[in-house]
Design a protein around this motif. Structure first.
Motif, PDB file in Angstrom:
ATOM      1  N   ARG A 304      -9.550 -20.450  -8.389  1.00  0.00           N
ATOM      2  CA  ARG A 304      -8.367 -21.270  -8.658  1.00  0.00           C
ATOM      3  C   ARG A 304      -7.266 -20.976  -7.642  1.00  0.00           C
ATOM      4  O   ARG A 304      -6.551 -21.884  -7.209  1.00  0.00           O
ATOM      5  CB  ARG A 304      -7.871 -21.040 -10.085  1.00  0.00           C
ATOM      6  N   LEU A 305      -7.145 -19.713  -7.267  1.00  0.00           N
ATOM      7  CA  LEU A 305      -6.171 -19.374  -6.237  1.00  0.00           C
ATOM      8  C   LEU A 305      -6.558 -20.009  -4.898  1.00  0.00           C
ATOM      9  O   LEU A 305      -5.699 -20.533  -4.180  1.00  0.00           O
ATOM     10  CB  LEU A 305      -6.075 -17.857  -6.091  1.00  0.00           C
ATOM     11  N   ARG A 311      -5.693 -17.002  -0.501  1.00  0.00           N
ATOM     12  CA  ARG A 311      -6.889 -16.198  -0.284  1.00  0.00           C
ATOM     13  C   ARG A 311      -6.618 -14.765  -0.728  1.00  0.00           C
ATOM     14  O   ARG A 311      -5.633 -14.156  -0.305  1.00  0.00           O
ATOM     15  CB  ARG A 311      -7.286 -16.210   1.196  1.00  0.00           C
ATOM     16  N   VAL A 312      -7.456 -14.244  -1.581  1.00  0.00           N
ATOM     17  CA  VAL A 312      -7.289 -12.874  -2.064  1.00  0.00           C
ATOM     18  C   VAL A 312      -8.608 -12.117  -1.899  1.00  0.00           C
ATOM     19  O   VAL A 312      -9.680 -12.716  -1.759  1.00  0.00           O
ATOM     20  CB  VAL A 312      -6.867 -12.844  -3.551  1.00  0.00           C
ATOM     21  N   THR A 313      -8.514 -10.803  -1.906  1.00  0.00           N
ATOM     22  CA  THR A 313      -9.707  -9.967  -1.863  1.00  0.00           C
ATOM     23  C   THR A 313     -10.247  -9.810  -3.274  1.00  0.00           C
ATOM     24  O   THR A 313      -9.555  -9.243  -4.133  1.00  0.00           O
ATOM     25  CB  THR A 313      -9.381  -8.581  -1.282  1.00  0.00           C
ATOM     26  N   PRO A 314     -11.451 -10.308  -3.570  1.00  0.00           N
ATOM     27  CA  PRO A 314     -11.984 -10.181  -4.931  1.00  0.00           C
ATOM     28  C   PRO A 314     -12.190  -8.709  -5.286  1.00  0.00           C
ATOM     29  O   PRO A 314     -12.809  -7.959  -4.525  1.00  0.00           O
ATOM     30  CB  PRO A 314     -13.328 -10.921  -4.863  1.00  0.00           C
ATOM     31  N   PRO A 315     -11.666  -8.249  -6.402  1.00  0.00           N
ATOM     32  CA  PRO A 315     -11.866  -6.855  -6.790  1.00  0.00           C
ATOM     33  C   PRO A 315     -13.320  -6.596  -7.166  1.00  0.00           C
ATOM     34  O   PRO A 315     -13.965  -7.433  -7.792  1.00  0.00           O
ATOM     35  CB  PRO A 315     -10.947  -6.687  -7.995  1.00  0.00           C
ATOM     36  N   ALA A 316     -13.821  -5.434  -6.786  1.00  0.00           N
ATOM     37  CA  ALA A 316     -15.207  -5.063  -7.100  1.00  0.00           C
ATOM     38  C   ALA A 316     -15.302  -4.256  -8.375  1.00  0.00           C
ATOM     39  O   ALA A 316     -16.406  -4.037  -8.894  1.00  0.00           O
ATOM     40  CB  ALA A 316     -15.814  -4.272  -5.946  1.00  0.00           C
ATOM     41  N   GLY A 317     -14.160  -3.789  -8.901  1.00  0.00           N
ATOM     42  CA  GLY A 317     -14.195  -2.990 -10.115  1.00  0.00           C
ATOM     43  C   GLY A 317     -12.878  -3.040 -10.849  1.00  0.00           C
ATOM     44  O   GLY A 317     -11.908  -3.670 -10.411  1.00  0.00           O
ATOM     45  N   LEU A 321      -6.401  -7.615  -9.970  1.00  0.00           N
ATOM     46  CA  LEU A 321      -6.481  -8.364  -8.721  1.00  0.00           C
ATOM     47  C   LEU A 321      -5.109  -8.327  -8.074  1.00  0.00           C
ATOM     48  O   LEU A 321      -4.091  -8.543  -8.739  1.00  0.00           O
ATOM     49  CB  LEU A 321      -6.923  -9.800  -9.004  1.00  0.00           C
ATOM     50  N   MET A 322      -5.072  -8.040  -6.777  1.00  0.00           N
ATOM     51  CA  MET A 322      -3.809  -7.971  -6.049  1.00  0.00           C
ATOM     52  C   MET A 322      -3.486  -9.320  -5.421  1.00  0.00           C
ATOM     53  O   MET A 322      -4.279  -9.870  -4.651  1.00  0.00           O
ATOM     54  CB  MET A 322      -3.875  -6.893  -4.982  1.00  0.00           C
ATOM     55  N   LEU A 323      -2.307  -9.821  -5.751  1.00  0.00           N
ATOM     56  CA  LEU A 323      -1.837 -11.109  -5.242  1.00  0.00           C
ATOM     57  C   LEU A 323      -0.835 -10.872  -4.117  1.00  0.00           C
ATOM     58  O   LEU A 323       0.247 -10.328  -4.355  1.00  0.00           O
ATOM     59  CB  LEU A 323      -1.140 -11.894  -6.349  1.00  0.00           C
ATOM     60  N   PRO A 324      -1.139 -11.264  -2.888  1.00  0.00           N
ATOM     61  CA  PRO A 324      -0.165 -11.073  -1.798  1.00  0.00           C
ATOM     62  C   PRO A 324       0.931 -12.126  -1.843  1.00  0.00           C
ATOM     63  O   PRO A 324       0.680 -13.304  -2.079  1.00  0.00           O
ATOM     64  CB  PRO A 324      -1.013 -11.208  -0.537  1.00  0.00           C
ATOM     65  N   LEU A 325       2.152 -11.669  -1.605  1.00  0.00           N
ATOM     66  CA  LEU A 325       3.279 -12.556  -1.408  1.00  0.00           C
ATOM     67  C   LEU A 325       3.485 -12.726   0.098  1.00  0.00           C
ATOM     68  O   LEU A 325       2.723 -12.200   0.901  1.00  0.00           O
ATOM     69  CB  LEU A 325       4.534 -11.956  -2.052  1.00  0.00           C
ATOM     70  N   THR A 326       4.502 -13.455   0.486  1.00  0.00           N
ATOM     71  CA  THR A 326       4.845 -13.542   1.894  1.00  0.00           C
ATOM     72  C   THR A 326       5.197 -12.145   2.406  1.00  0.00           C
ATOM     73  O   THR A 326       5.925 -11.408   1.718  1.00  0.00           O
ATOM     74  CB  THR A 326       6.044 -14.479   2.089  1.00  0.00           C
ATOM     75  N   PRO A 327       4.694 -11.724   3.573  1.00  0.00           N
ATOM     76  CA  PRO A 327       5.012 -10.392   4.096  1.00  0.00           C
ATOM     77  C   PRO A 327       6.515 -10.135   4.086  1.00  0.00           C
ATOM     78  O   PRO A 327       7.310 -10.968   4.528  1.00  0.00           O
ATOM     79  CB  PRO A 327       4.448 -10.422   5.517  1.00  0.00           C
ATOM     80  N   GLY A 328       6.882  -8.968   3.563  1.00  0.00           N
ATOM     81  CA  GLY A 328       8.287  -8.602   3.493  1.00  0.00           C
ATOM     82  C   GLY A 328       8.954  -8.965   2.191  1.00  0.00           C
ATOM     83  O   GLY A 328      10.083  -8.531   1.919  1.00  0.00           O
ATOM     84  N   ALA A 329       8.288  -9.755   1.347  1.00  0.00           N
ATOM     85  CA  ALA A 329       8.875 -10.150   0.068  1.00  0.00           C
ATOM     86  C   ALA A 329       8.989  -8.937  -0.853  1.00  0.00           C
ATOM     87  O   ALA A 329       8.167  -8.022  -0.821  1.00  0.00           O
ATOM     88  CB  ALA A 329       8.036 -11.235  -0.589  1.00  0.00           C
ATOM     89  N   ASP A 330      10.011  -8.926  -1.678  1.00  0.00           N
ATOM     90  CA  ASP A 330      10.256  -7.857  -2.644  1.00  0.00           C
ATOM     91  C   ASP A 330       9.517  -8.191  -3.939  1.00  0.00           C
ATOM     92  O   ASP A 330       9.913  -9.097  -4.678  1.00  0.00           O
ATOM     93  CB  ASP A 330      11.762  -7.744  -2.899  1.00  0.00           C
ATOM     94  N   SER A 331       8.435  -7.476  -4.211  1.00  0.00           N
ATOM     95  CA  SER A 331       7.608  -7.825  -5.368  1.00  0.00           C
ATOM     96  C   SER A 331       8.321  -7.565  -6.693  1.00  0.00           C
ATOM     97  O   SER A 331       8.040  -8.233  -7.687  1.00  0.00           O
ATOM     98  CB  SER A 331       6.285  -7.063  -5.320  1.00  0.00           C
ATOM     99  N   ARG A 332       9.233  -6.595  -6.734  1.00  0.00           N
ATOM    100  CA  ARG A 332       9.969  -6.363  -7.979  1.00  0.00           C
ATOM    101  C   ARG A 332      10.852  -7.569  -8.294  1.00  0.00           C
ATOM    102  O   ARG A 332      10.868  -8.071  -9.435  1.00  0.00           O
ATOM    103  CB  ARG A 332      10.818  -5.102  -7.883  1.00  0.00           C
ATOM    104  N   ALA A 333      11.585  -8.028  -7.303  1.00  0.00           N
ATOM    105  CA  ALA A 333      12.421  -9.213  -7.510  1.00  0.00           C
ATOM    106  C   ALA A 333      11.569 -10.416  -7.890  1.00  0.00           C
ATOM    107  O   ALA A 333      11.947 -11.217  -8.752  1.00  0.00           O
ATOM    108  CB  ALA A 333      13.226  -9.507  -6.240  1.00  0.00           C
ATOM    109  N   ALA A 334      10.395 -10.513  -7.260  1.00  0.00           N
ATOM    110  CA  ALA A 334       9.491 -11.616  -7.581  1.00  0.00           C
ATOM    111  C   ALA A 334       9.009 -11.529  -9.012  1.00  0.00           C
ATOM    112  O   ALA A 334       8.990 -12.536  -9.744  1.00  0.00           O
ATOM    113  CB  ALA A 334       8.308 -11.609  -6.611  1.00  0.00           C
ATOM    114  N   ALA A 335       8.604 -10.341  -9.444  1.00  0.00           N
ATOM    115  CA  ALA A 335       8.090 -10.175 -10.804  1.00  0.00           C
ATOM    116  C   ALA A 335       9.164 -10.474 -11.842  1.00  0.00           C
ATOM    117  O   ALA A 335       8.891 -11.095 -12.884  1.00  0.00           O
ATOM    118  CB  ALA A 335       7.549  -8.757 -10.983  1.00  0.00           C
ATOM    119  N   LEU A 336      10.391 -10.036 -11.572  1.00  0.00           N
ATOM    120  CA  LEU A 336      11.486 -10.331 -12.502  1.00  0.00           C
ATOM    121  C   LEU A 336      11.730 -11.833 -12.586  1.00  0.00           C
ATOM    122  O   LEU A 336      11.925 -12.387 -13.677  1.00  0.00           O
ATOM    123  CB  LEU A 336      12.762  -9.613 -12.039  1.00  0.00           C
ATOM    124  N   ASP A 337      11.698 -12.513 -11.448  1.00  0.00           N
ATOM    125  CA  ASP A 337      11.924 -13.956 -11.416  1.00  0.00           C
ATOM    126  C   ASP A 337      10.790 -14.707 -12.102  1.00  0.00           C
ATOM    127  O   ASP A 337      11.012 -15.705 -12.803  1.00  0.00           O
ATOM    128  CB  ASP A 337      12.079 -14.404  -9.966  1.00  0.00           C
TER     129      ASP A 337
END
Length: 389
Positions: A304-305, A311-317, A321-337
């Motif tokens: 679906r992504l 494009r994400v790296t499928p987890p093997a275990g 799953l890690m979702l990349p944001l735009t390089p340099g983005a603040d993931s804490r601010a993103a998660a709060l939003d």
């Protein structure tokens, strides 16, 4: 005396322990029916009925104190499991039952780490490694897991970080938050680098049964006299509330860990240990079914992504799953939003710096919730240029 003056009574070690960035999102989204919860790693399956029945029976007939290191039948069953799977010594005296894996890890670190000692931990990593090290007055030293290389460590980089105060190297496979499963050769190189320098390896293998691709290799197979394996019933059997974990330690270490259990917690719940014993002795078909479901959910999310251009790296275990944001983005601010946009995800900043522009998605939710959460995430991503605005 005011509040600040009273706060001066706190130990410096306790004051240095940061809050969990995962829990920040959990509490922000707590009780909100308008939010899809993909932030926490808790199976949405019910505990298998034979496990529940064993705990209920123990409450009625054996609700008493137990030995601090665990009831003998459970320790023996764990030793047999580890011997069968990983070839470890079939010795119950090396096994210590704990209040979840988190308390077992705390017990091990408490007998290995003194103030000023260093503990090598992955980056990104489960936050409790750092928190427990700081609580003991130790110094967490992070080794990077490069997203560009599937969140795998470089043994040479890890070896270069080992210094005279290094006491412990923490490994984690299958990985939280990355979902990476480390290859046998990589595990051997990491363990060998530590052992040559007199460093004890603490191997977090809580997700050893939840492997979606390939096979899990235990660090215990490399150097059983220098490796502590930490495991749990919580994820494998969907019994997080029972709070039962366990560890296996070298003969020179296990008796001390067992002894410190007494001042730490006296003993583990008798009913919870009965449930754990039933989990090991009973049918394993529920585990197989849960793992198959996690695999299906992973494939659903990855597809679906991809359809939305991510494009994400499928987890093997594990089930993350890690979702990349735009390089340099603040993931804490993103998660709060994102909570205000209807989906709760854990920020990469909760796990260190290497994944500061990533979010962690938990696959331990229904397919319907995953679809809804992905759709809300991709709409938010398009609106914010991947978290930049």
């Amino acid at each position: 005396m005011n509040v600040l003056e009273r706060a001066g009574r706190l130990t410096a070690h306790a004051a240095a322990v940061p809050g969990s960035g995962i829990r920040e999102i959990v509490m922000l989204a707590y009780g909100r029916d308008d939010v899809v919860h993909l932030e926490i790693g808790e199976p949405d399956f019910g505990t298998p009925t034979h496990i529940v029945a064993a705990g209920d029976a123990a409450l009625a007939t054996a609700n008493r104190y137990t030995p601090s290191a665990g009831i003998p039948p459970l320790r023996a069953a764990i030793a047999d499991r580890l011997h069968t799977r990983y070839g470890t010594p079939d010795d119950p005296e090396r096994v210590v039952v704990s209040q979840g894996a988190v308390q077992g890890l705390a017990a091990v670190l408490s007998v290995l780490v003194e103030p000023g000692d260093e503990v090598l931990i992955p980056d990104p990593a489960w936050p409790n490694y750092e928190m427990q090290t700081l609580l003991l007055g130790g110094r967490p030293v992070r080794y990077p897991l490069d997203p560009a290389h599937g969140f795998r460590p470089d043994p040479e980089q890890v070896a270069a970080l080992i210094g005279p105060r290094t006491k412990v190297l923490v490994l984690n496979t299958p990985g939280n938050p990355t979902g990476a499963v480390l290859e046998p050769g990589l595990i051997e190189a990491l363990v060998t680098a530590a052992v040559r320098r007199g460093v004890t390896v603490v191997s977090d293998e809580v997700y050893d049964e939840i492997v979606l691709d390939g096979r899990h290799t235990s660090a215990l197979t490399v150097a059983p006299d220098d490796v502590v394996g930490v495991f749990s019933f919580s994820k494998t059997y969907a019994m997080t509330g029972s709070r039962v974990g366990y560890l296996t330690a070298p003969a020179w270490l296990a008796p001390t860990v067992a002894r410190v259990q007494e001042p730490l917690l006296s003993s583990i719940s008798a009913a919870a240990q009965a449930s754990a014993l039933a989990a090991l002795r009973g049918p394993q078909d529920a585990v197989t079914a849960m793992v198959a479901t996690y695999r299906d959910r992973r494939d659903l999310v990855v597809d679906r992504l991809a359809a939305a251009g991510h494009r994400v790296t499928p987890p093997a275990g594990a089930f993350y799953l890690m979702l990349p944001l735009t390089p340099g983005a603040d993931s804490r601010a993103a998660a709060l939003d994102l909570v205000d946009h209807g989906v709760a995800l854990a920020p990469g900043t909760a796990f260190g710096t290497a994944a500061r522009s990533h979010l962690r998605l938990s696959l331990a939710s229904s397919a319907a919730d995953l679809v809804a959460g992905i759709d809300r995430f991709t709409a938010w991503y398009a609106h914010t240029d991947g978290g930049v605005r």
